[in-house]
Design a protein around this motif. Structure first.
Motif, mmCIF file in Angstrom:
data_model
loop_
_atom_site.group_PDB
_atom_site.id
_atom_site.type_symbol
_atom_site.label_atom_id
_atom_site.label_comp_id
_atom_site.label_asym_id
_atom_site.label_seq_id
_atom_site.Cartn_x
_atom_site.Cartn_y
_atom_site.Cartn_z
ATOM 1 N N LEU A 9 0.828 -1.204 0.000
ATOM 2 C CA LEU A 9 0.000 0.000 0.000
ATOM 3 C C LEU A 9 0.869 1.262 0.000
ATOM 4 O O LEU A 9 0.596 2.227 -0.725
ATOM 5 N N ALA A 10 1.940 1.236 0.792
ATOM 6 C CA ALA A 10 2.863 2.374 0.850
ATOM 7 C C ALA A 10 3.515 2.608 -0.510
ATOM 8 O O ALA A 10 3.657 3.743 -0.964
ATOM 9 N N TRP A 11 3.890 1.509 -1.186
ATOM 10 C CA TRP A 11 4.519 1.638 -2.502
ATOM 11 C C TRP A 11 3.509 2.144 -3.537
ATOM 12 O O TRP A 11 3.842 2.978 -4.383
ATOM 13 N N PRO A 42 8.641 -5.653 -6.492
ATOM 14 C CA PRO A 42 9.066 -7.008 -6.071
ATOM 15 C C PRO A 42 10.538 -7.090 -5.681
ATOM 16 O O PRO A 42 10.885 -7.744 -4.700
ATOM 17 N N HIS A 43 11.395 -6.416 -6.442
ATOM 18 C CA HIS A 43 12.823 -6.444 -6.097
ATOM 19 C C HIS A 43 13.064 -5.755 -4.754
ATOM 20 O O HIS A 43 13.791 -6.268 -3.895
ATOM 21 N N LEU A 44 12.443 -4.586 -4.566
ATOM 22 C CA LEU A 44 12.635 -3.842 -3.319
ATOM 23 C C LEU A 44 12.056 -4.587 -2.124
ATOM 24 O O LEU A 44 12.554 -4.477 -1.008
ATOM 25 N N ALA A 45 11.007 -5.363 -2.366
ATOM 26 C CA ALA A 45 10.380 -6.142 -1.289
ATOM 27 C C ALA A 45 11.054 -7.499 -1.104
ATOM 28 O O ALA A 45 10.580 -8.341 -0.341
ATOM 29 N N SER A 46 12.166 -7.712 -1.833
ATOM 30 C CA SER A 46 12.995 -8.927 -1.676
ATOM 31 C C SER A 46 12.353 -10.209 -2.175
ATOM 32 O O SER A 46 12.616 -11.278 -1.633
ATOM 33 N N CYS A 154 14.695 3.970 -7.057
ATOM 34 C CA CYS A 154 15.071 3.347 -5.801
ATOM 35 C C CYS A 154 15.491 1.908 -6.122
ATOM 36 O O CYS A 154 14.732 1.178 -6.753
ATOM 37 N N CYS A 155 16.702 1.507 -5.749
ATOM 38 C CA CYS A 155 17.142 0.144 -6.088
ATOM 39 C C CYS A 155 17.261 -0.767 -4.861
ATOM 40 O O CYS A 155 17.334 -1.981 -4.997
#
Length: 199
Positions: A9-11, A42-46, A154-155
């Motif tokens: 939700l934040a993203w 998905p990448h930022l959320a691992s 953002c990476c």
């Protein structure tokens, strides 16, 4: 709402904003235009650390909505072997990311070779926030059209663990910070030292 849904939700909220930073170095002004896309979540959320669990196969751009619809659940990702170490710190950082950017933070040119430890993070700048939680946000230059010199994504983002990523990094003097709400095209000036009026 669980930590996974909160981060999604934040993203989703962040995709409606872009940030413009200006910093000064050796009498030159450097602009940074930071944007957020659904594909990057998905990448930022691992999700790359969830290889040991079975998740439905959705495109990157759809994952935020699938989480909010309950098709990918916190219970599923919590079973991953690397959840506590790799996933949870990143979800927590994403939940607080907008707050980190809206408030005071330290901006550094990212120089991994200066660390007393090895990191595989590839980035151009490091944002270190100490508001609410201690977290790091790494941003990287992107040239989708080849001519956008100041566009960044953002990476990586995660809460502070044992490593101090501010160690030996070169701090940059942030002179201006704006937050633009894209749907309404409204700009909020968060910091402006260029006009000698700090908000």
């Amino acid at each position: 709402m669980d930590i996974l849904q909160q981060s999604a939700l934040a993203w989703k909220e962040l995709t409606e904003y872009r940030y413009q930073f200006v910093y000064g170095y050796k009498k030159t002004l450097y602009p940074i235009n930071l944007t957020f896309s659904f594909e990057d979540y998905p990448h930022l959320a691992s999700f790359q650390y969830l290889k040991d669990i079975s998740l439905p196969n959705y495109t990157s751009a759809k994952i935020v909505d699938r989480i909010l619809e309950g098709k990918i659940t916190f219970e599923q990702i919590q079973k991953a072997a690397q959840y506590e170490e790799m996933v949870k710190p990143r979800l927590e950082a994403l939940i607080h990311l907008k707050n980190s950017l809206d408030n005071d933070f330290n901006l550094y040119s990212f120089m991994p070779r200066m660390y007393p430890f090895i990191t595989n993070i590839k980035a151009d700048y490091l944002i270190a926030s100490h508001i609410v939680i201690d977290s790091y946000v790494f941003i990287i230059h992107t040239t989708p059209n080849g001519d956008a010199k100041c566009d960044f994504l953002c990476c990586s983002a995660f809460t502070k663990g044992e490593r101090d990523y501010e160690t030996n990094q070169r701090k940059r003097a942030l002179l201006k910070k704006e937050c633009i709400h894209i749907p309404t095209n409204t700009t909020t000036i968060l910091l402006d030292k260029l006009n000698n009026q700090s908000s």
